[in-house]
Motif scaffolding. Structure first.
Motif, PDB file in Angstrom:
ATOM      1  N   ASN A  89      41.400 115.664  80.744  1.00 42.24           N
ATOM      2  CA  ASN A  89      40.196 114.917  81.147  1.00 42.24           C
ATOM      3  C   ASN A  89      39.369 114.697  79.894  1.00 42.24           C
ATOM      4  N   MET A  90      38.259 114.005  80.034  1.00 41.61           N
ATOM      5  CA  MET A  90      37.446 113.716  78.842  1.00 41.61           C
ATOM      6  C   MET A  90      36.902 115.000  78.228  1.00 41.61           C
ATOM      7  N   THR A  91      36.421 115.917  79.077  1.00 42.28           N
ATOM      8  CA  THR A  91      35.775 117.136  78.570  1.00 42.28           C
ATOM      9  C   THR A  91      36.736 117.935  77.693  1.00 42.28           C
ATOM     10  N   HIS A 118      25.828 113.104  79.274  1.00 39.91           N
ATOM     11  CA  HIS A 118      26.549 114.049  80.130  1.00 39.91           C
ATOM     12  C   HIS A 118      26.852 115.289  79.285  1.00 39.91           C
ATOM     13  N   ASN A 169      25.399 108.194  83.175  1.00 44.02           N
ATOM     14  CA  ASN A 169      25.903 108.355  84.541  1.00 44.02           C
ATOM     15  C   ASN A 169      24.795 108.785  85.508  1.00 44.02           C
ATOM     16  N   ASP A 194      30.928 108.229  74.215  1.00 44.84           N
ATOM     17  CA  ASP A 194      31.401 108.622  75.544  1.00 44.84           C
ATOM     18  C   ASP A 194      31.295 107.383  76.437  1.00 44.84           C
ATOM     19  N   SER A 217      37.836 108.216  80.965  1.00 48.88           N
ATOM     20  CA  SER A 217      38.573 108.996  81.954  1.00 48.88           C
ATOM     21  C   SER A 217      39.023 108.051  83.063  1.00 48.88           C
ATOM     22  N   TYR A 219      40.040 108.260  86.070  1.00 49.16           N
ATOM     23  CA  TYR A 219      39.655 108.379  87.491  1.00 49.16           C
ATOM     24  C   TYR A 219      38.324 107.690  87.794  1.00 49.16           C
ATOM     25  N   LYS A 220      37.625 107.250  86.752  1.00 53.41           N
ATOM     26  CA  LYS A 220      36.379 106.507  86.978  1.00 53.41           C
ATOM     27  C   LYS A 220      36.660 105.018  87.071  1.00 53.41           C
TER      28      LYS A 220
HETATM   29  C1  LIG Z   1      29.282 109.946  81.363  1.00 50.54           C
HETATM   30  C2  LIG Z   1      30.328 111.003  81.566  1.00 50.54           C
HETATM   31  N1  LIG Z   1      30.856 111.612  80.512  1.00 50.54           N
HETATM   32  C3  LIG Z   1      31.801 112.555  80.628  1.00 50.54           C
HETATM   33  C4  LIG Z   1      32.265 112.941  81.863  1.00 50.54           C
HETATM   34  C5  LIG Z   1      33.318 113.992  81.940  1.00 50.54           C
HETATM   35  O1  LIG Z   1      34.555 113.417  82.249  1.00 50.54           O
HETATM   36  P1  LIG Z   1      35.781 114.291  82.726  1.00 50.54           P
HETATM   37  O2  LIG Z   1      35.552 114.632  84.150  1.00 50.54           O
HETATM   38  O3  LIG Z   1      36.968 113.409  82.517  1.00 50.54           O
HETATM   39  O4  LIG Z   1      35.831 115.495  81.858  1.00 50.54           O
HETATM   40  C6  LIG Z   1      31.740 112.337  83.009  1.00 50.54           C
HETATM   41  C7  LIG Z   1      32.171 112.766  84.341  1.00 50.54           C
HETATM   42  O5  LIG Z   1      31.449 112.645  85.309  1.00 50.54           O
HETATM   43  C8  LIG Z   1      30.752 111.335  82.857  1.00 50.54           C
HETATM   44  O6  LIG Z   1      30.209 110.712  83.915  1.00 50.54           O
END
Ligand SMILES: Cc1ncc(COP(=O)(O)O)c(C=O)c1O
Length: 403
Positions: A89-91, A118, A169, A194, A217, A219-220
């Motif tokens: 995932n992004m994190t 975020h 977000n 990001d 990511s 899934y968004k």
């Molecule tokens: C703006 C933003 N950055 C980063 C993330 C983190 O992404 P991931 O769930 O793929 O780690 C999110 C997830 O909600 C997000 O909305």
């Protein structure tokens, strides 16, 4: 958007208590079209194998991953698949990147993050403080916009990297990245973006933006849970990432640990192809750009309607910028002292409306804006499958709940 769009999404016809659900939870993850679900299932039915072998299924797997990197590159406007890495995932990708970049920095070097981001684009960089790297944060104004004067004040010759979101977000704010890029060029700092929230809504062009790293990511944007990293050609190869002796030591593989989620990567490829069907053009990049323009237009006008409708409810305070500019993600948050966000979302859920309450991991922004100790805010997001009727019904239900 054509009504037929909704037929692509099996979950949109799901009923709960005899009514269809209204999905305004897109910022936490969109619904998934059947072509994406089928591509995942088809991978398991036909090509399931590990990579880099001699037989047909492993070779199909290699081809699929390479083709997906190229498709993602087209989605982002990157040079090619060699700039695209995948992760859980992004994190997780951002933590890996931060660890690697941290090894190239020296005590006293500085990194700038923002109060709006975020936590996934703050925490990994804040963790470098244990290496005596100075991490400063760009202030957030009460109107939900970043304080660019503060950014200018905090940028200096020790700043090595600016980590900033493309869109928030929580407030839907679109940050002025061109301006940030100009300032970072002046002092030779790198820029990391990001784009997790932005990617689903507005066309991206990493070459034109000139960013060094960008994360999103799938899934968004109608795909499965796969993190994506763009690293400008030549950059990832210079980074001492965590990797095994047995791993490929070069970009884009050098940040990918262990076996990737091949089936989900098939889904990422299908999600990008699905998005491209909303556009026109003779090649995939042109189609994707035009698709994102169409998606943005549809989402923006619905978000504006929802924003205007909610704003009229007595005692409701909208958070972040209004919809007078099109430079705005179709995501909005609000607060009212009448009910907590959890109470509002519970009442909405009873009416089959899916919306999120809290801070959505944009915890620093929620704190700075003064809502963290008040239970956070209520957030609603528009996706390409959202309809005018759903917006009208949501406004009606909210009026009833908050009267
Ligand atoms: C703006 C933003 N950055 C980063 C993330 C983190 O992404 P991931 O769930 O793929 O780690 C999110 C997830 O909600 C997000 O909305």
């Amino acid at each position: 958007m054509n009504k037929k769009v909704r037929d692509h999404f099996p979950s949109l016809s799901r009923k709960h208590n005899k009514t269809e659900l209204i999905f305004l939870d897109g910022p936490a993850g969109t619904q998934v079209p059947k072509v994406v679900i089928d591509s995942i299932s088809s991978y398991y039915q036909k090509s399931n194998a590990n990579s880099h072998g001699q037989f047909i299924t492993t070779q199909e797997t290699d081809k699929l991953i390479a083709a997906t990197r190229i498709n993602v590159a087209k989605f982002l406007g990157a040079k090619g698949g060699h700039e695209i890495s995948f992760g859980q995932n992004m994190t997780t990708l951002n933590f890996s990147l931060a660890r690697a970049i941290g090894r190239t920095l020296r005590p006293g070097d500085e990194i700038l993050i923002t109060q709006l981001d975020h936590e996934a684009n703050r925490g990994p960089w804040l963790s470098l403080q244990e290496l005596d790297i100075t991490v400063r944060e760009i202030n957030l104004n009460p109107n939900g916009l970043l304080d660019y004067k503060d950014l200018e004040r905090k940028l200096n010759e020790r700043t090595k990297l600016v980590c900033i979101g493309w869109a928030s977000n929580i407030t839907g704010t679109v940050n002025e990245l061109k301006k940030v890029r100009k300032l970072t060029y002046k002092i030779g700092a790198k820029m990391l973006v990001d784009a997790v929230h932005y990617a689903a809504h507005i066309s991206m062009d990493v070459k034109n933006l000139g960013c060094d790293y960008l994360l999103c990511s799938a899934y968004k944007f109608y795909g499965p849970h796969v993190g994506i990293l763009y690293a400008k050609e030549g950059l990832l190869d210079q980074l001492p990432t965590d990797r095994l002796r047995t791993a490929d030591q070069h970009a884009p593989y050098s940040i990918e640990t262990g076996t990737l989620n091949h089936a989900a990567i098939a889904g990422v490829n299908a999600a990008i192809d699905f998005i491209s069907t909303f556009g026109k053009g003779k090649d995939q990049r042109t189609k994707l750009k035009s698709a994102m323009v169409n998606i943005a237009r549809h989402e923006h006008q619905l978000a504006k309607k929802l924003y205007t409708g909610i704003k009229k409810i007595r005692g409701v305070k909208m958070i972040g910028p209004d919809f007078s500019s099109t430079e705005r993600a179709p995501t909005l948050s609000f607060y009212t002292p009448k009910l907590t966000a959890t109470e509002i979302c519970t009442a909405l859920a009873k009416e089959n409306i899916c919306a999120w309450d809290g801070h959505f991991y944009a915890i620093r922004a929620t704190e700075i804006l003064g809502y963290l100790d008040r239970g956070g805010v209520t957030r609603m997001g528009i996706s390409l499958y959202t309809t005018t009727d759903e917006i009208a019904r949501t406004i009606k239900v909210l009026n009833k709940i908050l009267k």
